[in-house]
Design a protein around this motif. Structure first.
Motif, PDB file in Angstrom:
ATOM      1  N   ILE A   1       0.428  -1.001   0.014  1.00 52.59           N
ATOM      2  CA  ILE A   1       0.158  -0.232  -0.197  1.00 52.59           C
ATOM      3  C   ILE A   1       1.208   1.033   0.102  1.00 52.59           C
ATOM      4  CG2 ILE A   1      -1.880   1.603   1.262  1.00 52.59           C
ATOM      5  CD1 ILE A   1      -2.394  -1.505  -0.159  1.00 52.59           C
TER       6      ILE A   1
ATOM      7  N   ALA B   1      -7.775  -1.964   2.558  1.00 53.50           N
ATOM      8  CA  ALA B   1      -8.777  -1.143   2.614  1.00 53.50           C
ATOM      9  C   ALA B   1     -10.074  -0.652   2.872  1.00 53.50           C
ATOM     10  CB  ALA B   1      -8.105  -0.274   0.487  1.00 53.50           C
TER      11      ALA B   1
ATOM     12  N   TYR C   1     -10.464   5.557  -2.470  1.00 53.34           N
ATOM     13  CA  TYR C   1      -8.807   5.048  -2.233  1.00 53.34           C
ATOM     14  C   TYR C   1      -8.034   5.785  -1.382  1.00 53.34           C
ATOM     15  CZ  TYR C   1     -11.311  -0.033  -3.513  1.00 53.34           C
ATOM     16  OH  TYR C   1     -11.431  -0.826  -4.005  1.00 53.34           O
TER      17      TYR C   1
ATOM     18  N   CYS D   1      -2.687   0.313  -4.547  1.00 54.72           N
ATOM     19  CA  CYS D   1      -2.563  -0.396  -3.717  1.00 54.72           C
ATOM     20  C   CYS D   1      -1.361  -2.008  -4.840  1.00 54.72           C
ATOM     21  CB  CYS D   1      -3.416  -1.703  -3.513  1.00 54.72           C
ATOM     22  SG  CYS D   1      -3.659  -3.612  -2.911  1.00 54.72           S
TER      23      CYS D   1
END
Length: 221
Positions: free
Chosen positions: A64, A86, A96, A100
């Motif tokens: 992340i 998430a 978000y 990722c």
């Protein structure tokens, strides 16, 4: 599940988040979910994208990260399977907050948000499991913020070693450096200094052993 992604060896009963559900409830989730394989370095989602799915990492590992205005990449955390990813953003329908990326070939179950939330409303046991996952994510974020707020590189490394002495076995030096926002050369220099001062010992078989925890704590800042 989407037939093209179906894996007959997978059952949601294998995961703590779902092991309280009935077979019918699990089948309902599986019928609308997508099981997707990702290659190394493939993006699962980008920062600011709108979340449509809960992501359950079944196999592999993801990173992340955030990208600053100067295009610098800051690693927030790495998650290994099994783990939800998430879920806060998905729950709140918020973009978000970070991107990722898969750091190795990974398998992710994508669960549509709205059908899953309907199940949460009807089954408190799933909600409790999700709350436990969220609590762990909050703790992880707090540890990440503590590392990045350290006054200097030495303090960042010291805090990370106190948190996870096995990190040198789990990750490559270059990835640890990225996680801390320092250069690999700086990381090597600090590890060498801590070894010379007798604060830690490093071996290929045992990883890092903290010999003088109080001295290491002093460096945490």
């Amino acid at each position: 599940m989407n037939p093209s992604h179906h894996d007959k060896t997978l059952s949601l009963r294998e995961f703590d988040l779902f092991n309280h559900l009935s077979d019918t409830q699990r089948m309902q989730i599986e019928s609308v979910s997508i099981l997707k394989r990702y290659d190394k370095n493939e993006i699962v989602f980008y920062e600011e994208e709108n979340p449509l799915y809960f992501h359950l990492l079944i196999k592999g590992e993801v990173s992340i990260y955030k990208t600053t205005a100067s295009t610098e990449t800051i690693i927030i955390h790495r998650f290994s399977a099994p783990s939800l990813i998430a879920e806060v953003a998905t729950l709140k329908k918020l973009p978000y907050p970070a991107s990722c990326e898969c750091v190795q070939p990974s398998l992710i179950l994508k669960i549509p948000r709205d059908p899953f939330l309907e199940l949460l409303r009807n089954d408190p046991s799933v909600s409790i499991a999700l709350i436990a996952s969220l609590s762990e994510k909050i703790a992880t974020l707090e540890r990440s913020l503590q590392r990045h707020s350290a006054p200097n590189a030495m303090a960042k490394v010291a805090r990370l070693l106190c948190e996870n002495p096995d990190i040198l076995h789990q990750m490559k030096g270059i990835d640890i450096a990225r996680l801390l926002g320092i250069t690999p050369e700086t990381l090597s220099r600090i590890i060498k200094k801590l070894k010379e001062e007798g604060i830690i010992a490093v071996s290929k078989t045992d990883g890092v052993t903290i010999l003088l925890p109080d001295a290491l704590d002093t460096y945490c800042g």
